[in-house]
Design an enzyme around this catalytic site. Structure first.
Site, mmCIF file in Angstrom:
data_model
loop_
_atom_site.group_PDB
_atom_site.id
_atom_site.type_symbol
_atom_site.label_atom_id
_atom_site.label_comp_id
_atom_site.label_asym_id
_atom_site.label_seq_id
_atom_site.Cartn_x
_atom_site.Cartn_y
_atom_site.Cartn_z
ATOM 1 N N TYR A 198 32.771 32.911 44.662
ATOM 2 C CA TYR A 198 31.908 34.051 44.967
ATOM 3 C C TYR A 198 32.042 35.069 43.847
ATOM 4 O O TYR A 198 33.148 35.344 43.355
ATOM 5 C CB TYR A 198 32.333 34.690 46.293
ATOM 6 C CG TYR A 198 31.564 35.956 46.644
ATOM 7 C CD1 TYR A 198 30.377 35.892 47.372
ATOM 8 C CD2 TYR A 198 32.031 37.211 46.235
ATOM 9 C CE1 TYR A 198 29.677 37.048 47.693
ATOM 10 C CE2 TYR A 198 31.333 38.362 46.547
ATOM 11 C CZ TYR A 198 30.156 38.278 47.277
ATOM 12 O OH TYR A 198 29.457 39.417 47.564
ATOM 13 N N GLU B 158 24.547 39.512 43.532
ATOM 14 C CA GLU B 158 25.523 38.578 44.103
ATOM 15 C C GLU B 158 25.177 37.145 43.749
ATOM 16 O O GLU B 158 24.010 36.746 43.798
ATOM 17 C CB GLU B 158 25.532 38.753 45.631
ATOM 18 C CG GLU B 158 26.411 37.779 46.381
ATOM 19 C CD GLU B 158 26.284 37.935 47.893
ATOM 20 O OE1 GLU B 158 27.026 38.749 48.458
ATOM 21 O OE2 GLU B 158 25.413 37.263 48.492
#
Length: 387
Positions: free
Chosen positions: A108, A197
């Protein structure tokens, strides 16, 4: 403002972040044509402004033309329901068809504005592919952070720390991951993001570092200097009433209650919603008409509020400063006569020329316009009317 995943991929690719080949399609036939061009295994993803697509069945791995056609037909023909959409779900109008990556590990990476520190922060985690909120709740130590200097951006030592936190020891893979992080920061800064993101950022079995999913939100207040982003915005994903309000220079957000709110000033609007809940009601919307309320603005605001079938009553809470109370009262009376209110509208006015405004409302003798002496009185009256 939000954009779709395929658009976020485009911005990342322009910044030098490697992504798998992809196309945006709107029909099953276009999806199968994309599969023919790519060959091999592809992934078909619904393009909606909501998470939980995989669990909802709106992300499919396909190995044949028929599988692609069936997956595209299902997604375009059904509403996606996830924990982020509510039981009514959302319609799907666009799909992403992308070459599938042979994933060896998922990570991530994100840049978000940390308001407490007043600067952006880069976050990475070895637990990619799941919602970061779940990771933060279950294991907050799994998220590693580096705060950015507002002028220096991502510095070399910070990139090295972030890559080390991801556990990438191979020299070439570490360099590739650092380039991805720099590209992500560049996109965040260049386009005035509030969130950029990549989830997941993956390492393939051949050692490549790729971004295979991306999400971006942007600061609405900076859109005046981002013409490219304004063109990318998909209004079909927004609440139609919110779109209508923006075009009338009103700030409107739909909620789930049955008491409409028409207020001037964001802080006053929040207080109005709070006092409605305090007295047992549920607000149906946030609507800020701004400091100067015109007759046209008030009328359009009522049209938007009353277009919501859930609304059983309206609370008007106006502090007359720039716009005088008697001017506002005249606008309310005109709106009532033009639209024809069919639900009770409780009116609390305070400020300049308030006595004159109350006299106008009294003389108008419109049964649906119910005056209130103060905000507590207004909240009690409107809540009593809709119970």
């Amino acid at each position: 403002m939000k954009i779709h995943e395929y658009q976020a991929r485009e911005l990342l690719a322009q910044a030098g972040v490697p992504v798998t080949p992809f196309e945006m399609v709107t029909t099953p036939e276009q999806a199968t044509a994309a599969f023919d061009r790519f060959g091999g295994t592809v992934v078909v993803k619904a393009q909606v402004f909501a998470g939980g697509r995989g669990k909802a069945g709106f992300v499919k791995l396909c190995e044949s033309r028929q599988e692609v056609h069936d997956a595209a037909g299902f997604m375009l023909g059904n509403r996606m329901v996830s924990k982020q959409t509510g039981p009514e779900g959302v319609g799907v109008h666009r799909l992403l068809v992308a070459v599938a990556a042979d994933i060896d590990a998922e990570y991530y990476a994100a840049v978000v504005l940390d308001r407490s520190q007043r600067c952006p922060v880069v976050m990475v985690s070895r637990e990619g592919g799941v919602e970061i909120e779940e990771v933060a709740a279950r294991n907050p130590d799994a998220i590693f952070k580096q705060w950015l200097h507002p002028h220096l951006g991502l510095q070399g030592f910070q990139a090295a720390r972030l890559v080390h936190a991801l556990g990438l020891e191979d020299k070439e893979q570490a360099k590739a991951a650092a380039r991805v992080l720099r590209g992500l920061v560049d996109v965040f800064v260049k386009y005035d993001c509030s969130l950029a993101e990549i989830n997941p950022l993956v390492r393939t079995s051949s050692g490549e570092i790729l971004a295979i999913d991306a999400k971006m939100n942007f600061d609405d207040s900076a859109l005046f200097r981002q013409p490219q982003l304004r063109e990318m915005h998909d209004e079909s994903e927004d609440n139609p009433m919110e779109v209508r309000a923006r075009k009338a220079d009103l700030t409107y957000i739909a909620l789930n209650g049955n008491i409409g709110c028409l207020v001037n000033g964001a802080g006053l609007a929040m207080a109005t919603m709070d006092i409605i809940k305090l007295h047992g009601g549920e607000p149906a919307n946030f609507l800020d008409v701004g400091g100067s309320v015109s007759q046209e603005g008030a009328t359009e605001a009522f049209r938007i509020i009353l277009a919501d079938p859930k609304v059983k009553g309206v609370l008007v809470n106006i502090f007359g400063g720039i716009a005088k109370c008697d001017t506002i009262a005249e606008a309310l009376i005109a709106a009532a006569r033009e639209i024809g209110f069919k639900v009770p509208v409780v009116v609390r006015l305070e400020g300049t020329n308030v006595e004159r405004a109350r006299q106008l409302l009294k003389e108008a003798a419109i049964p649906q316009l119910i005056p209130a002496s103060d905000l507590t009185d207004a909240a009690q009256k409107v809540c009593a009317k809709v119970v």
